[in-house]
Design a protein around this motif. Structure first.
Motif, PDB file in Angstrom:
ATOM      1  N   THR A  44       0.846  -1.170   0.148  1.00  0.00           N
ATOM      2  CA  THR A  44      -0.216   0.045   0.040  1.00  0.00           C
ATOM      3  C   THR A  44       0.998   1.211   0.208  1.00  0.00           C
ATOM      4  O   THR A  44       1.773   1.249   0.856  1.00  0.00           O
ATOM      5  N   ALA A  45       0.833   2.007  -0.966  1.00  0.00           N
ATOM      6  CA  ALA A  45       1.530   3.255  -1.147  1.00  0.00           C
ATOM      7  C   ALA A  45       0.950   4.349  -0.216  1.00  0.00           C
ATOM      8  O   ALA A  45      -0.347   4.481  -0.188  1.00  0.00           O
ATOM      9  N   VAL A  46       1.785   5.164   0.349  1.00  0.00           N
ATOM     10  CA  VAL A  46       1.119   6.233   1.270  1.00  0.00           C
ATOM     11  C   VAL A  46       1.666   7.676   0.851  1.00  0.00           C
ATOM     12  O   VAL A  46       2.840   7.734   0.600  1.00  0.00           O
ATOM     13  N   LEU A  47       0.922   8.599   0.588  1.00  0.00           N
ATOM     14  CA  LEU A  47       1.507   9.687   0.171  1.00  0.00           C
ATOM     15  C   LEU A  47       1.171  10.724   1.255  1.00  0.00           C
ATOM     16  O   LEU A  47       0.062  11.293   1.515  1.00  0.00           O
ATOM     17  N   PRO A  48       1.843  10.967   2.375  1.00  0.00           N
ATOM     18  CA  PRO A  48       1.620  11.934   3.659  1.00  0.00           C
ATOM     19  C   PRO A  48       1.491  13.489   2.859  1.00  0.00           C
ATOM     20  O   PRO A  48       2.186  13.818   1.941  1.00  0.00           O
ATOM     21  N   PHE A  49       0.497  14.141   3.701  1.00  0.00           N
ATOM     22  CA  PHE A  49       0.107  15.341   2.926  1.00  0.00           C
ATOM     23  C   PHE A  49       1.424  16.464   3.135  1.00  0.00           C
ATOM     24  O   PHE A  49       1.988  16.313   4.485  1.00  0.00           O
ATOM     25  N   GLN A  50       1.634  17.122   2.211  1.00  0.00           N
ATOM     26  CA  GLN A  50       2.696  18.278   2.492  1.00  0.00           C
ATOM     27  C   GLN A  50       2.218  19.468   1.600  1.00  0.00           C
ATOM     28  O   GLN A  50       1.553  19.269   0.433  1.00  0.00           O
ATOM     29  N   ASP A  51       2.706  20.527   2.164  1.00  0.00           N
ATOM     30  CA  ASP A  51       1.899  21.930   1.642  1.00  0.00           C
ATOM     31  C   ASP A  51       2.492  22.047   0.095  1.00  0.00           C
ATOM     32  O   ASP A  51       1.791  22.468  -0.776  1.00  0.00           O
ATOM     33  N   LYS A  52       3.731  21.188  -0.298  1.00  0.00           N
ATOM     34  CA  LYS A  52       4.157  21.655  -1.685  1.00  0.00           C
ATOM     35  C   LYS A  52       3.416  20.748  -2.499  1.00  0.00           C
ATOM     36  O   LYS A  52       3.395  20.796  -3.885  1.00  0.00           O
ATOM     37  N   LEU A  53       2.466  19.743  -1.983  1.00  0.00           N
ATOM     38  CA  LEU A  53       1.541  19.004  -2.983  1.00  0.00           C
ATOM     39  C   LEU A  53       0.510  19.698  -3.317  1.00  0.00           C
ATOM     40  O   LEU A  53      -0.518  19.273  -4.095  1.00  0.00           O
ATOM     41  N   ILE A  54       0.175  20.878  -2.877  1.00  0.00           N
ATOM     42  CA  ILE A  54      -1.087  21.674  -3.131  1.00  0.00           C
ATOM     43  C   ILE A  54      -0.963  22.170  -4.666  1.00  0.00           C
ATOM     44  O   ILE A  54      -0.016  22.753  -5.067  1.00  0.00           O
TER      45      ILE A  54
ATOM     46  N   ALA B  14      -0.875  35.806 -15.168  1.00  0.00           N
ATOM     47  CA  ALA B  14      -0.682  34.118 -15.202  1.00  0.00           C
ATOM     48  C   ALA B  14       0.602  33.721 -14.411  1.00  0.00           C
ATOM     49  O   ALA B  14       0.429  32.969 -13.399  1.00  0.00           O
ATOM     50  N   ARG B  15       1.459  34.433 -14.468  1.00  0.00           N
ATOM     51  CA  ARG B  15       2.953  34.006 -13.798  1.00  0.00           C
ATOM     52  C   ARG B  15       2.520  34.370 -12.466  1.00  0.00           C
ATOM     53  O   ARG B  15       2.997  33.440 -11.498  1.00  0.00           O
ATOM     54  N   GLN B  16       1.999  35.335 -11.943  1.00  0.00           N
ATOM     55  CA  GLN B  16       1.687  35.566 -10.686  1.00  0.00           C
ATOM     56  C   GLN B  16       0.681  34.350 -10.194  1.00  0.00           C
ATOM     57  O   GLN B  16       0.914  34.038  -8.902  1.00  0.00           O
ATOM     58  N   PHE B  17      -0.301  34.033 -10.832  1.00  0.00           N
ATOM     59  CA  PHE B  17      -1.279  32.808 -10.470  1.00  0.00           C
ATOM     60  C   PHE B  17      -0.257  31.573 -10.257  1.00  0.00           C
ATOM     61  O   PHE B  17      -0.478  30.929  -9.158  1.00  0.00           O
ATOM     62  N   LEU B  18       0.708  31.271 -11.408  1.00  0.00           N
ATOM     63  CA  LEU B  18       1.385  30.182 -11.436  1.00  0.00           C
ATOM     64  C   LEU B  18       2.596  30.175  -9.901  1.00  0.00           C
ATOM     65  O   LEU B  18       2.528  28.862  -9.287  1.00  0.00           O
ATOM     66  N   ALA B  19       2.867  31.287  -9.725  1.00  0.00           N
ATOM     67  CA  ALA B  19       3.659  31.427  -8.493  1.00  0.00           C
ATOM     68  C   ALA B  19       2.880  30.989  -6.998  1.00  0.00           C
ATOM     69  O   ALA B  19       3.616  30.619  -6.262  1.00  0.00           O
ATOM     70  N   MET B  20       1.634  31.184  -7.034  1.00  0.00           N
ATOM     71  CA  MET B  20       0.948  30.589  -5.976  1.00  0.00           C
ATOM     72  C   MET B  20       0.530  29.155  -5.881  1.00  0.00           C
ATOM     73  O   MET B  20       0.039  28.885  -4.759  1.00  0.00           O
ATOM     74  N   ILE B  21       0.956  28.309  -6.786  1.00  0.00           N
ATOM     75  CA  ILE B  21       0.904  26.969  -6.771  1.00  0.00           C
ATOM     76  C   ILE B  21       2.071  26.270  -6.013  1.00  0.00           C
ATOM     77  O   ILE B  21       2.937  26.205  -6.664  1.00  0.00           O
ATOM     78  N   PRO B  22       1.960  25.753  -5.023  1.00  0.00           N
ATOM     79  CA  PRO B  22       3.072  25.263  -4.249  1.00  0.00           C
ATOM     80  C   PRO B  22       3.631  24.025  -5.038  1.00  0.00           C
ATOM     81  O   PRO B  22       5.131  24.258  -5.104  1.00  0.00           O
ATOM     82  N   LEU B  23       2.935  23.321  -5.732  1.00  0.00           N
ATOM     83  CA  LEU B  23       3.807  22.281  -6.402  1.00  0.00           C
ATOM     84  C   LEU B  23       4.646  22.943  -7.775  1.00  0.00           C
ATOM     85  O   LEU B  23       5.709  22.336  -8.200  1.00  0.00           O
ATOM     86  N   GLY B  24       3.901  23.737  -8.184  1.00  0.00           N
ATOM     87  CA  GLY B  24       4.760  24.514  -9.435  1.00  0.00           C
ATOM     88  C   GLY B  24       6.002  25.117  -8.946  1.00  0.00           C
ATOM     89  O   GLY B  24       6.835  25.124  -9.642  1.00  0.00           O
ATOM     90  N   GLN B  25       5.914  25.641  -7.634  1.00  0.00           N
ATOM     91  CA  GLN B  25       7.056  26.395  -7.049  1.00  0.00           C
ATOM     92  C   GLN B  25       8.227  25.302  -6.759  1.00  0.00           C
ATOM     93  O   GLN B  25       9.277  25.293  -7.064  1.00  0.00           O
ATOM     94  N   ALA B  26       7.636  23.853  -6.399  1.00  0.00           N
ATOM     95  CA  ALA B  26       8.635  22.939  -5.820  1.00  0.00           C
ATOM     96  C   ALA B  26       9.180  22.241  -7.185  1.00  0.00           C
ATOM     97  O   ALA B  26      10.456  21.910  -7.288  1.00  0.00           O
ATOM     98  N   LEU B  27       8.856  22.321  -8.176  1.00  0.00           N
ATOM     99  CA  LEU B  27       9.224  21.950  -9.371  1.00  0.00           C
ATOM    100  C   LEU B  27       9.838  22.985 -10.536  1.00  0.00           C
ATOM    101  O   LEU B  27      10.147  22.660 -11.311  1.00  0.00           O
TER     102      LEU B  27
END
Lengths: 165, 150
Positions: A44-54, B14-27
């Motif tokens: 079973t894979a688990v993806l713990p919540f993190q802010d960066k996944l939002i 749109a860049r401002q909006f994209l900057a608000m997405i945490p996953l987009g920032q992480a990547l």
């Protein structure tokens, strides 16, 4: 004249070490923070919540890219694990070597994700089922859920190219 | 398109909006172009994103995040002006492994817009010419502002 069964700790240690080696060998699994829980050969894979996944900070909701990546990781690990398990149990690979060896991973050919519900800002779980695994190609189905096992929030199906034996 | 002030304003917003997405920032997503139901977003190679440690090839999952975001951006930039969008279905075909240490650029376009669904097509390329690394087809939900529905 049969050999006495192996002590349970020895068996568990060997299987857990092999799974750890497989999972820790892939940087992207660490980036997402995915971990795998094992009951026998079932993962079973688990993806713990993190802010960066939002993906949508207003709702907030998990990013579809993060949850689909989670399912793809689950499918690949399940496939690689099935092969690894068979080799490990048959004694075809040395468990000590298995721990330092880089896994031979299947390659994704295509992956289709069905977003059933919004991913809530909490942990997610997934299990994959290998529907067919041939010498060259495999077909895998994956389902992800959060609070209720009966209410999946995402499902996917994919085809994979198996590594050369 | 840099000279068109309207496009430049849209890109900035749109860049401002994209900057608000945490996953987009992480990547480290970078919005390169947007407008008219078409978007271009790119992502640098990063060793944390490696999916196959033997080859250094980026995990397909990182490419799906890029494709998904790019399709969403293309849908929202459509001239008919949807205000909300969410992924219904995304299919990715991985044509070949992405070259290690190269930026990946996704281009997504609305193929057809209806009152409730946007159908999109996208491609992802690395810095090599020719065949794309991956292609995608997607269906996104779209919501239009109430007053437009009269």
């Amino acid at each position: 004249m049969t050999r006495p069964p192996e002590p349970v700790q020895v068996v568990k240690q060997r299987r857990d070490a092999a799974l750890r080696a497989l999972v820790s060998g892939v940087p992207y699994i660490g980036f997402l923070g995915v971990r795998f829980e094992r009951l026998g050969d079932e993962l079973t894979a688990v993806l713990p919540f993190q802010d960066k996944l939002i993906g949508n900070p207003l709702l907030p909701a998990l990013h579809g890219g993060a949850t689909s990546a989670f399912l793809e990781v689950t499918a690949i690990v399940e496939l690689a694990w099935a092969t690894l398990w068979a080799d490990l149990e048959a004694g075809r690979i040395d468990p000590d070597i298995a721990e330092t060896m880089l896994p031979r991973l299947p390659k994704t050919i295509d992956f289709t994700v069905d977003f059933l519900r919004t991913g809530l800002p909490r942990d997610a779980y997934a299990r994959a089922r290998v529907n067919r695994s041939g010498r060259r190609y495999a077909s895998v189905q994956v389902e992800g859920w959060q609070d209720n096992r009966a209410r999946p929030f995402i499902q996917a199906t994919g085809h994979f190219l198996m590594p050369d034996a | 398109m840099e000279t068109d002030p309207q496009m430049a304003a849209l890109l900035a917003r749109a860049r401002q909006f994209l900057a608000m997405i945490p996953l987009g920032q992480a990547l480290a997503f970078r919005l390169d172009q947007i407008g008219g139901g078409r978007a271009v977003i790119s992502m640098p190679w990063d060793e944390r994103l490696i999916g196959d440690p033997r080859t250094g090839v980026i995990h397909g999952g990182a490419i799906s995040a890029l494709m998904d975001t790019c399709c969403g951006a293309a849908a929202i930039s459509h001239p008919e002006g949807p205000e909300m969008t969410a992924t219904l279905d995304l299919r990715i075909d991985y044509m070949r492994p992405a070259a290690a240490r190269q930026r990946i650029t996704a281009t997504a376009e609305v193929f057809r817009m209806t009152r409730s669904v946007a159908f999109l097509r996208a491609t992802a390329c690395d810095e090599q010419e020719g065949q794309p690394v991956a292609t995608a087809t997607a269906a996104f939900t779209v919501d239009f502002p109430k007053e437009d529905r009269t």
